[in-house]
Design a protein around this motif. Sequence first.
Motif, PDB file in Angstrom:
ATOM      1  N   LYS A  23      34.310  41.119  44.198  1.00 29.84           N
ATOM      2  CA  LYS A  23      33.652  40.423  43.088  1.00 29.84           C
ATOM      3  C   LYS A  23      33.161  41.367  41.998  1.00 29.84           C
ATOM      4  O   LYS A  23      33.039  40.969  40.841  1.00 29.84           O
ATOM      5  N   SER A  24      32.865  42.616  42.344  1.00 29.29           N
ATOM      6  CA  SER A  24      32.254  43.516  41.364  1.00 29.29           C
ATOM      7  C   SER A  24      33.250  44.073  40.357  1.00 29.29           C
ATOM      8  O   SER A  24      32.852  44.750  39.406  1.00 29.29           O
ATOM      9  N   ILE A  60      34.064  30.817  49.361  1.00 26.04           N
ATOM     10  CA  ILE A  60      32.836  31.463  48.900  1.00 26.04           C
ATOM     11  C   ILE A  60      32.692  31.209  47.410  1.00 26.04           C
ATOM     12  O   ILE A  60      33.638  31.379  46.643  1.00 26.04           O
ATOM     13  N   THR A  62      30.469  32.157  43.994  1.00 19.99           N
ATOM     14  CA  THR A  62      29.516  33.032  43.324  1.00 19.99           C
ATOM     15  C   THR A  62      29.287  32.472  41.930  1.00 19.99           C
ATOM     16  O   THR A  62      30.126  32.616  41.036  1.00 19.99           O
ATOM     17  N   LYS A  63      28.153  31.811  41.776  1.00 15.28           N
ATOM     18  CA  LYS A  63      27.843  31.218  40.474  1.00 15.28           C
ATOM     19  C   LYS A  63      27.339  32.298  39.523  1.00 15.28           C
ATOM     20  O   LYS A  63      26.800  33.326  39.938  1.00 15.28           O
ATOM     21  N   THR A  64      27.537  32.045  38.241  1.00 12.06           N
ATOM     22  CA  THR A  64      27.024  32.937  37.211  1.00 12.06           C
ATOM     23  C   THR A  64      26.126  32.127  36.275  1.00 12.06           C
ATOM     24  O   THR A  64      26.034  30.896  36.381  1.00 12.06           O
ATOM     25  N   TYR A  87      27.567  30.122  49.473  1.00 15.28           N
ATOM     26  CA  TYR A  87      27.131  30.749  48.221  1.00 15.28           C
ATOM     27  C   TYR A  87      26.690  32.190  48.466  1.00 15.28           C
ATOM     28  O   TYR A  87      25.947  32.473  49.412  1.00 15.28           O
ATOM     29  N   THR A  88      27.171  33.104  47.625  1.00 13.50           N
ATOM     30  CA  THR A  88      26.759  34.500  47.729  1.00 13.50           C
ATOM     31  C   THR A  88      26.593  35.090  46.330  1.00 13.50           C
ATOM     32  O   THR A  88      27.139  34.575  45.345  1.00 13.50           O
ATOM     33  N   SER A  89      25.868  36.191  46.284  1.00 16.78           N
ATOM     34  CA  SER A  89      25.822  37.010  45.074  1.00 16.78           C
ATOM     35  C   SER A  89      27.027  37.943  45.073  1.00 16.78           C
ATOM     36  O   SER A  89      27.736  38.064  46.081  1.00 16.78           O
ATOM     37  N   VAL A  90      27.237  38.613  43.954  1.00 15.70           N
ATOM     38  CA  VAL A  90      28.331  39.585  43.861  1.00 15.70           C
ATOM     39  C   VAL A  90      28.157  40.672  44.919  1.00 15.70           C
ATOM     40  O   VAL A  90      29.084  41.011  45.658  1.00 15.70           O
ATOM     41  N   GLN A  92      26.232  40.718  47.738  1.00 15.17           N
ATOM     42  CA  GLN A  92      26.309  40.210  49.110  1.00 15.17           C
ATOM     43  C   GLN A  92      27.759  39.979  49.525  1.00 15.17           C
ATOM     44  O   GLN A  92      28.163  40.299  50.637  1.00 15.17           O
ATOM     45  N   HIS A  93      28.548  39.424  48.608  1.00 10.01           N
ATOM     46  CA  HIS A  93      29.971  39.207  48.892  1.00 10.01           C
ATOM     47  C   HIS A  93      30.666  40.519  49.198  1.00 10.01           C
ATOM     48  O   HIS A  93      31.382  40.655  50.195  1.00 10.01           O
TER      49      HIS A  93
END
Length: 205
Positions: A23-24, A60, A62-64, A87-90, A92-93
């Motif tokens: 995701k990053s 999964i 990842t909302k923004t 749901y995860t953050s960038v 955490q994913h």
Amino acid sequence: EVTEELIPHLRCGQLIVENCSVKSCVLPLLIERAPQNVELLGIHTMFAGDIPSLVEQNVIVTKTERSKERAQAFEDLLYKYGAAIHYTSVEQHDVTAAFVQSALQLAILTLADVMRQSFESPDQLDFMSTPNFRNTWQTMTRVLRQSEDLLLDLQTQNAFAPRMRHRLLESLCRLTFALDQNDYKTFLEAARTSLAFLEKGKSGR
């Protein structure tokens, strides 16, 4: 590179759904560079493209800050067809992916590499084949049939992968050294505590 090519073509009211294993890499770039009136949603579909149904398949999300009505409608569509949404953050994913994808892939590749170096043919292992071994063999084959680009991407694109790889190496060296020194207590303690950790899961799997 694909994102850079895509950005000039984005238009007001569009929804961009990013579905990458890391995701990053892409999602922050889209947030930074995409026009403000374009919605952005990160997902990661944890399955291959040949599944018969979305029912109970992990997705999964990842909302923004740019995930608005269209992003919600897309998410609702996944839910409608039975996907299991998480749901995860960038960060955490990517930390989790560093183990589930990078470290696990390396461990499987390494195991296959040891087999290759130790035997002239995999047929030599048939007479000792067990259900666990056959399952592991299938997993090794699936992983190593992935494209070379994907094999490398999962090791090089995730910033947390090097740390996870080194933890894998440290554990392997620690337990190997313990066995070499007849320190069976350390070896068995690792087995006991690891099993206790695994059994904390929802079903003990």
